[in-house]
Design an enzyme around this catalytic site. Structure first.
Site, PDB file in Angstrom:
ATOM      1  N   CYS A  91       0.837  -1.198   0.000  1.00  0.00           N
ATOM      2  CA  CYS A  91       0.000   0.000   0.000  1.00  0.00           C
ATOM      3  C   CYS A  91       0.880   1.259   0.000  1.00  0.00           C
ATOM      4  O   CYS A  91       1.506   1.561  -1.004  1.00  0.00           O
ATOM      5  CB  CYS A  91      -0.985  -0.028   1.165  1.00  0.00           C
ATOM      6  N   HIS A 196      -3.127  -5.458   1.287  1.00  0.00           N
ATOM      7  CA  HIS A 196      -2.525  -5.714   2.594  1.00  0.00           C
ATOM      8  C   HIS A 196      -2.592  -7.205   2.947  1.00  0.00           C
ATOM      9  O   HIS A 196      -3.490  -7.626   3.683  1.00  0.00           O
ATOM     10  CB  HIS A 196      -3.265  -4.936   3.686  1.00  0.00           C
ATOM     11  N   GLU A 198      -0.896  -8.662   5.112  1.00  0.00           N
ATOM     12  CA  GLU A 198      -0.685  -8.783   6.560  1.00  0.00           C
ATOM     13  C   GLU A 198      -1.988  -8.694   7.348  1.00  0.00           C
ATOM     14  O   GLU A 198      -2.022  -9.050   8.537  1.00  0.00           O
ATOM     15  CB  GLU A 198       0.307  -7.720   7.040  1.00  0.00           C
TER      16      GLU A 198
END
Length: 239
Positions: A91, A196, A198
């Protein structure tokens, strides 16, 4: 060949630092012969210990300002573009790793560079317009199913500005009624994603990237590795 030890930093100025480290820890189980250390990076000294780096999400203009104040901006550029160490930006991290950015705040912003692309910041709107989309990421292998990409005020690659074919498009997304957008790219040692990973429980992208790091550092006796960290002592948070 002695056991391979790799130190991976996560730039800890903003964003999902803890989330990245949690998935890195899980993904590292795919490489039992390698010892990984995961380090939060806030200073040039901590960066100098790292063999590879993740730049997480956040607000790219703020990240650039903070990095400049901490004396990190030039060391980051050297890490990426001179030392050619493996780097992944998610990002805002993708924005930071681009050579050019559109829709920046007044006065523009400083970038690290490394990806010969121009990114468009906040392509999909505000925080409330965040979304999740199934992505077919071929580099993860066949038969694994789509990857659930989380997009939060996400940028996209609006143009590849390299004319030599060095930038490889690894993933796209298409919202209904809109054109297809590039959301994952790689150029040599630099990897960037608009989304993302994560923020999911899916370790596949982290495991794939760790595999690339291991390969770059000469696993298997290839001798193609990058310079390892110099072990300058305890300089940050290690997991």
């Amino acid at each position: 060949m002695p056991p391979l030890t790799i130190t991976i930093g996560v730039l800890a100025l903003q964003g999902g630092v803890v989330e990245h480290i949690a998935l890195l820890n899980r993904a590292s189980a795919s490489y039992p012969s390698v010892t990984f250390h995961f380090l939060e990076v806030r200073t040039p000294e901590q960066l100098s210990l790292c063999d590879a780096l993740i730049i997480p999400g956040g607000e790219s203009t703020t990240m650039a300002i903070v990095a400049r104040r901490l004396g990190l901006l030039e060391p980051l550029r050297e890490f990426v573009k001179i030392n050619n160490k493996p780097v992944w930006g998610t990002c805002a991290g993708l924005v930071m790793l681009a050579e050019e950015a559109s829709a920046t705040k007044q006065g523009g912003q400083e970038l690290i560079g490394g990806l010969d692309v121009r990114v468009l910041r906040n392509k999909f709107g505000t925080q409330v317009q965040s979304f999740v989309a199934d992505l077919n990421l071929d580099f993860l292998g066949e038969g694994e199913g789509p990857f659930r990409g989380v997009f939060i005020r996400a940028p996209v690659v609006e143009e590849v500005i390299d004319g030599n074919g060095r930038v490889k498009v690894l993933g796209t997304v298409k919202k209904p009624g809109e054109e297809e957008d590039i959301v994952a790219v790689r150029q040599g040692n630099v990897f960037g994603t608009s989304f993302h990973p994560e923020l999911t429980g899916d370790v596949r992208v982290h495991a794939w990237w760790l595999g690339n790091v291991v390969e770059a550092l000469g696993q298997g006796g290839e001798g193609k590795g990058l310079v390892m960290g110099k072990g300058k002592g305890d300089a940050g948070k290690v997991y």
